[in-house]
Structure formats: C-alpha cells, structure tokens
Design a protein around this motif. Sequence first.
Motif, PDB file in Angstrom:
ATOM      1  N   LEU A  25      -7.071   4.234  -5.700  1.00  0.00           N
ATOM      2  CA  LEU A  25      -6.080   5.276  -6.006  1.00  0.00           C
ATOM      3  C   LEU A  25      -6.036   5.512  -7.516  1.00  0.00           C
ATOM      4  N   LEU A  53       3.055 -13.383  -4.117  1.00  0.00           N
ATOM      5  CA  LEU A  53       3.418 -13.089  -2.734  1.00  0.00           C
ATOM      6  C   LEU A  53       2.190 -12.791  -1.866  1.00  0.00           C
ATOM      7  N   LEU A  54       1.243 -12.041  -2.421  1.00  0.00           N
ATOM      8  CA  LEU A  54       0.039 -11.726  -1.643  1.00  0.00           C
ATOM      9  C   LEU A  54      -0.764 -12.992  -1.328  1.00  0.00           C
ATOM     10  N   ARG A  74       5.640   3.603  -1.863  1.00  0.00           N
ATOM     11  CA  ARG A  74       6.701   2.598  -1.702  1.00  0.00           C
ATOM     12  C   ARG A  74       7.654   2.958  -0.573  1.00  0.00           C
ATOM     13  N   THR A 113      -6.702  -3.182  -0.917  1.00  0.00           N
ATOM     14  CA  THR A 113      -6.414  -1.756  -1.087  1.00  0.00           C
ATOM     15  C   THR A 113      -5.621  -1.559  -2.369  1.00  0.00           C
ATOM     16  N   SER A 114      -5.832  -0.415  -3.017  1.00  0.00           N
ATOM     17  CA  SER A 114      -5.037  -0.235  -4.225  1.00  0.00           C
ATOM     18  C   SER A 114      -3.618   0.191  -3.860  1.00  0.00           C
ATOM     19  N   ALA A 115      -3.389   0.583  -2.599  1.00  0.00           N
ATOM     20  CA  ALA A 115      -2.027   0.923  -2.172  1.00  0.00           C
ATOM     21  C   ALA A 115      -1.075  -0.250  -2.384  1.00  0.00           C
ATOM     22  N   VAL A 116      -1.571  -1.451  -2.147  1.00  0.00           N
ATOM     23  CA  VAL A 116      -0.723  -2.630  -2.282  1.00  0.00           C
ATOM     24  C   VAL A 116      -0.264  -2.791  -3.740  1.00  0.00           C
ATOM     25  N   PRO A 123      -1.181   4.017 -10.440  1.00  0.00           N
ATOM     26  CA  PRO A 123       0.186   4.329  -9.992  1.00  0.00           C
ATOM     27  C   PRO A 123       1.155   4.573 -11.151  1.00  0.00           C
ATOM     28  N   MET A 138      -5.597   6.808   1.478  1.00  0.00           N
ATOM     29  CA  MET A 138      -4.464   5.922   1.160  1.00  0.00           C
ATOM     30  C   MET A 138      -4.911   4.472   1.050  1.00  0.00           C
ATOM     31  N   MET A 141       3.314   6.946  -6.361  1.00  0.00           N
ATOM     32  CA  MET A 141       3.783   5.566  -6.190  1.00  0.00           C
ATOM     33  C   MET A 141       5.079   5.530  -5.384  1.00  0.00           C
ATOM     34  N   THR A 181       0.705  -0.466  -5.609  1.00  0.00           N
ATOM     35  CA  THR A 181       1.800   0.459  -5.924  1.00  0.00           C
ATOM     36  C   THR A 181       3.166  -0.162  -5.651  1.00  0.00           C
ATOM     37  N   LEU A 182       3.181  -1.303  -4.938  1.00  0.00           N
ATOM     38  CA  LEU A 182       4.455  -1.804  -4.402  1.00  0.00           C
ATOM     39  C   LEU A 182       5.244  -2.664  -5.383  1.00  0.00           C
ATOM     40  N   GLY A 183       4.600  -3.091  -6.458  1.00  0.00           N
ATOM     41  CA  GLY A 183       5.310  -3.946  -7.411  1.00  0.00           C
ATOM     42  C   GLY A 183       5.792  -5.236  -6.775  1.00  0.00           C
ATOM     43  N   LEU A 184       4.944  -5.873  -5.973  1.00  0.00           N
ATOM     44  CA  LEU A 184       5.336  -7.103  -5.279  1.00  0.00           C
ATOM     45  C   LEU A 184       5.493  -8.253  -6.276  1.00  0.00           C
ATOM     46  N   TRP A 220       1.841  -5.007   8.454  1.00  0.00           N
ATOM     47  CA  TRP A 220       0.959  -3.993   7.862  1.00  0.00           C
ATOM     48  C   TRP A 220      -0.506  -4.425   7.970  1.00  0.00           C
TER      49      TRP A 220
END
Lengths: 208, 208
Positions: free
Chosen positions: B112, A184-185, B126, A172-175, B115, B107, B122, A177-180, B160
Amino acid sequence: MARPKAAGRDLREACIAEALKIIETDGVEQLSLREISRRLGVSHQAPYKHFASRDHILAEIVRQAFDAFAAELDGGPHTGDARADMSAMGEAYLRYARAHPLQYRLMFGTPLPNPAEHPDMMHSARHAFALLHDCIGALARQTGQSLADETRVLDALYVWATLHGMASMPQTSAVGTLGLPEGLLQALTGHGMQRMGSAMDAAYPPQE
Amino acid sequence: MARPKAAGRDLREACIAEALKIIETDGVEQLSLREISRRLGVSHQAPYKHFASRDHILAEIVRQAFDAFAAELDGGPHTGDARADMSAMGEAYLRYARAHPLQYRLMFGTPLPNPAEHPDMMHSARHAFALLHDCIGALARQTGQSLADETRVLDALYVWATLHGMASMPQTSAVGTLGLPEGLLQALTGHGMQRMGSAMDAAYPPQE
C-alpha cells in the motif's frame, strides 16, 4: 568480474542459483533461460542441456522448495501423541514461511507451472499436503473419531488455510495501517495456534 | 476510438476508472498518472488537478475498496446475537473477497502507499478492522468474558488471519496440484467457518 564457467552438474546448480537471484531481485516475471545464461556468461544454448524451458527450471525450484518445506513439516519430534505432533507441524509450517519468504511465495503466492507437465513438482506438492492429511488421520485414530474421508481432507484444508493466513496476513501492508502495539503480531502465532488447537479439540475431542 | 474528454468531477472519476483498468490488465506496477492521461486523451497535467501523485490515486482506490469492504462486513442482519453476527461478518468477508478479487488483492496482496501520507486510506482500513474488533467485544460482553484488551485484539487478528487464509489459499495454484475431488474447495468455506466458530465458542463459551 570474471568468473569460471560452470559445466555439467555444476552448470545445472549454477542455473538454479542464478534463477533464484533473478526471482528475488527482479521478480519471477523476469525469469528466462536467456537472462540466466547472460548472467552466467555461458552460451544461450547451454542451460537447455539441463532445462527444456523457463518453466522447467521454475518447476525444479518449486519442487525443491516443496521438498524442503515437507522436510521441515516432517522434522519431528514425532512424539506419538497426534495432538502434539499436529501442533509441532503447525509451528514448523510457520517457521518455514518466516525463514524462507521467497520459497514460500513461490509455492503459494505466484502462479506455478502447469502441474500436469511437471509431475515431479506436483508429486512434491502432494507429498507436503499428505503429511498434513496423515496428521489429521492420526488424530482421528487416536481420538476414536471415525469421520468420512472427505471430512479429514476438509480438516487438512482448514488447517492449511489457517496456517497460510497466519503466515501471510502479517506480511500485508494493511496490518501496518492499524498502529498495533509493539509485539502483538509476534504474539499472534502462539495465540492463533492455541485457537486453532481448540477448534481441532472440539472436532476430535481428547479421550479421557 | 474518439471519446469526449472529461472535466472536473467527471475527470476525477474517469481517472479512477482508468487506473482500475490499468491495474487489472497490466498490474499495479504499471499504474502512472502519465499512462492514465494518455489513455484518457487528456493533457499530462490534467490528472494532477485531482491527484498529487500516482500514490494518491492508488490510495484513493484502496480507500474506496476498504469502505466497500467495511460496508459489506457491516451489512447485517445485526441480530443482536453476537455469535450469529460474527458468523454473518465472516461470511460477508469471504463473499467480498470472492466478488471483488482485484480490490481484495489491492487491500491485502500488494504494498500500500505509505499510510502516514494517506490518512483517509488509513482511516478506512482501521474502520474495517474496528468492525471485526467490535464484534469480538460484543461476543465477550454477551458471554460474560472479561478478557484483557490485548486478547480481544489478538482474537480479531486470529479471525482475520483465518478468513484471509480461507479467501486466499484456494486461489493458490498449489491447491490445483492436489487433484481434489470436485466441489471440495467450495465446501471449505462452510467447514472452515464451523471450525473457527468452535474455536471461538471455546474461548467465549455460550451461556446456558
């Protein structure tokens, strides 16, 4: 570029290969037997010798995907330890999803042709699920849990849902947005498999 | 059918409402400011007073979805027991996905807008993830687990992914090929939440 026209069995394979290209570049909505024949440079009627409709070729592609997916799930090593085999199957699931994103999306991300009209496709999909269900059955036997049939099916669905989430959520592109932190993924696969494993251990406690 | 033209704040809201209709009926690919103005019967330039581009209105719709989603996740009851609160949050997640399939798909199911160019979107995404992450933090504190930051983020991602799988797997048409007994998929929510709960219990053992 001119290319030789395919006939017979070759034409059938050529139609499938061309259909996959159309789906990959233009999306499954653009798939039609007319477009396939146009691209292959054969008559509009030619594909109908092998496929009664656009849905029939799509069902055949999905069937082949389910068969390849099931072969990966069932690829072993079959240690005889149900817990290890379940874990290997989970890793095989995620490996297939990573290696074949188009096929994975066709099986689980887009509407399928009506299963009742495409029994071969339905049979292959059921076979893949049966492998997972059988694995839960082996775990129940090995740990001496005599659970209701329904519970075993629910556990197969739970494992499937978790694996589907781990395969699809990172896409997902939502992930994004998180700046992880980097990497980590990638670590989620091992971590999530471990967590799911402990859920299954709680339900099917390892025998001492 | 003639309808009064909207202006100012009203026009902004009308653009968003019309954009949602376009996405729902024709798909997000068909969304354009030109199509919105055509449907609203306003000049092609009118929507640009409020949105710099098609991506800006989409980003605003996604932002609103993430805000509503976060409000649902954070909707309580906030018992002070981290385990119960986590379970309530998981149920809220699945409830939102069921009640708002279009927003859920926007979402988590479609690309998306970038961001970096849409910081409000974004920020809202978050914030929703932070609620889940904070919930894991509360669980760690309550159970006296001093885990690495990375482990807590991985657990938030694991939860998640599992919830995403439970929300989206029953929507696949593959599940329809299995001929499952009636009601079984409805039972998956409770069953899967229980299994995921025991995975979390193993990682964050309840204190005696």
